[in-house]
Design a protein around this motif. Sequence first.
Motif, PDB file in Angstrom:
ATOM      1  N   ASN A  95      18.306   1.142  10.697  1.00 17.21           N
ATOM      2  CA  ASN A  95      18.232   0.628   9.349  1.00 17.21           C
ATOM      3  C   ASN A  95      17.910   1.364   8.285  1.00 17.21           C
ATOM      4  OD1 ASN A  95      18.821  -2.010  10.612  1.00 17.21           O
ATOM      5  ND2 ASN A  95      17.013  -2.852  10.367  1.00 17.21           N
ATOM      6  N   SER A  96      18.320   2.700   8.250  1.00 14.52           N
ATOM      7  CA  SER A  96      18.220   3.632   7.119  1.00 14.52           C
ATOM      8  C   SER A  96      19.487   3.853   6.239  1.00 14.52           C
ATOM      9  CB  SER A  96      17.477   5.035   7.654  1.00 14.52           C
ATOM     10  OG  SER A  96      18.818   5.705   8.442  1.00 14.52           O
ATOM     11  N   ALA A  97      20.472   3.151   6.580  1.00 15.91           N
ATOM     12  CA  ALA A  97      21.687   3.259   5.970  1.00 15.91           C
ATOM     13  C   ALA A  97      21.608   3.151   4.162  1.00 15.91           C
ATOM     14  CB  ALA A  97      22.762   2.294   6.365  1.00 15.91           C
ATOM     15  N   ALA A  98      20.462   2.392   3.789  1.00 15.05           N
ATOM     16  CA  ALA A  98      20.393   2.147   2.463  1.00 15.05           C
ATOM     17  C   ALA A  98      19.332   2.986   2.040  1.00 15.05           C
ATOM     18  CB  ALA A  98      19.747   0.558   2.338  1.00 15.05           C
ATOM     19  N   GLY A  99      19.247   3.933   2.759  1.00 15.71           N
ATOM     20  CA  GLY A  99      17.923   4.961   2.214  1.00 15.71           C
ATOM     21  C   GLY A  99      18.226   6.003   1.114  1.00 15.71           C
TER      22      GLY A  99
ATOM     23  N   HIS B  62       0.694  -1.419   0.089  1.00 19.80           N
ATOM     24  CA  HIS B  62       0.137   0.122   0.030  1.00 19.80           C
ATOM     25  C   HIS B  62       0.786   1.312  -0.044  1.00 19.80           C
ATOM     26  CE1 HIS B  62      -4.032  -1.903   0.745  1.00 19.80           C
ATOM     27  NE2 HIS B  62      -3.245  -2.769   0.901  1.00 19.80           N
ATOM     28  N   GLY B  63       2.098   1.202   0.419  1.00 23.37           N
ATOM     29  CA  GLY B  63       2.932   2.376   0.542  1.00 23.37           C
ATOM     30  C   GLY B  63       4.277   2.198   0.313  1.00 23.37           C
ATOM     31  N   VAL B  64       5.224   3.237   0.006  1.00 23.09           N
ATOM     32  CA  VAL B  64       6.559   3.036  -0.207  1.00 23.09           C
ATOM     33  C   VAL B  64       7.176   4.161   0.870  1.00 23.09           C
ATOM     34  CG1 VAL B  64       8.441   3.563  -1.886  1.00 23.09           C
ATOM     35  CG2 VAL B  64       6.182   2.579  -2.720  1.00 23.09           C
ATOM     36  N   LYS B  65       8.062   3.606   1.577  1.00 21.15           N
ATOM     37  CA  LYS B  65       8.735   4.310   2.614  1.00 21.15           C
ATOM     38  C   LYS B  65      10.125   5.039   2.188  1.00 21.15           C
ATOM     39  CE  LYS B  65       9.204   5.981   6.954  1.00 21.15           C
ATOM     40  NZ  LYS B  65       9.110   5.083   8.129  1.00 21.15           N
ATOM     41  N   LEU B  66      10.181   6.453   2.172  1.00 19.98           N
ATOM     42  CA  LEU B  66      11.308   7.055   2.064  1.00 19.98           C
ATOM     43  C   LEU B  66      11.796   7.384   3.319  1.00 19.98           C
ATOM     44  CD1 LEU B  66      11.777  10.150  -0.257  1.00 19.98           C
ATOM     45  CD2 LEU B  66      12.898   9.846   1.914  1.00 19.98           C
TER      46      LEU B  66
END
Length: 362
Positions: free
Chosen positions: A95-99, A83-87
Amino acid sequence: MHVHLRQGAMMALATAQIEAGGTDTVLVMPNLSPPITSVAQAVAYHAALQRLAPAVTFLMSLYLHPTVTPAVIAEARASGVVHGVKLYPAGVTTNSAAGVLDVAAYHAVFAAMQEHDLVLNLHGEMPSTAAGAITVLNAEAAFLPQLRALHAAFPRLRIVLEHVSTRQGLDAVRRCGPTVAGTITAHHLWATIEDWCGDVFAYCKPVPKTAEDRAALVRAVVAGGGNFFFGSDSAPHPIQAKRGGADGRGATAAGAFTQPYGPALVVQAVAEGVRNGWFAADDVRLEAVDGFLGRFGRSFYKLPESEGRIRLERKGERIVDSLKSGDGAVEVVPFRRGEEVMSVHWVARRDGRTEDVTVAES
Ligand code: NCD
Ligand code: ZN
């Protein structure tokens, strides 16, 4: 409409608390390791969660990453579970290193999301930099021009500014059109800087800010405008990681765990707002609080209304000091441990069955 359910033993522990806490539908965050960047991963994660809690509706999200292309967006829509895509801006949270390093690089993906009507979920914080004078305190305010720019470029794209923590964030959402909403957590209705600077179990991103910000967030719940709804951002971490021991560096993990108590903490925060003189008891309407906890989010995500109904009662229950997995290997400490909390009764289940049993009397 924003929970972290993790993997393995922690997943079993957190997922068991969804219904116990009075919730029947959750938007599941994708910041696992490795992150959920493909539809196949989201579908497999969905199946694993559904096995653990067959009566819960799990709305899945993808982690925005270079491998999430317009073709993947079409596939996500067709899956029926995403339903969504998280930025996540790279480096701002767990766990946002691959952001995302450069939002502009994803414009074709946002166009595809607008076309396929998927929601863009924003972790609205700029990474801290000395050169840019960004710290955790102004990281959300500094992100808001990007929210405005995305909304201007993609006016039909549904965007959620997740876990709004400041008055500026509330105002930015209010200035956008009806395709933009904000989630508010239970812990941001309770905490300020005072809480997390001395208590690792209250530390989370975005960090809770000032007393004025906290009061404005509670007032937004009471206003019941429909553009803000509950996203608990319940984010369990093993007790060792909160105490800085998981990797030996002494740094604590960001995240407040509220899954067993979300609706109760929201309702009690509103009552606390009356006691603090932020608004009068007469200003509090059941439709506003009920809408915040359920209807507004469901409507934004284009879901039918739930048949489920809970009743919250003061029975002297206290928030447990910790929860442990079945084998005792994983232990997690909830936000506001030891404090009094309302008990959850399901008075009607989503399928219309009426019952009067207490699910959680821990
Ligand atoms: C979240 C987590 O632990 O996964 N932590 C947090 O402090 N909120 C990540 C997030 O939503 O930022
Ligand atoms: Zn989160």
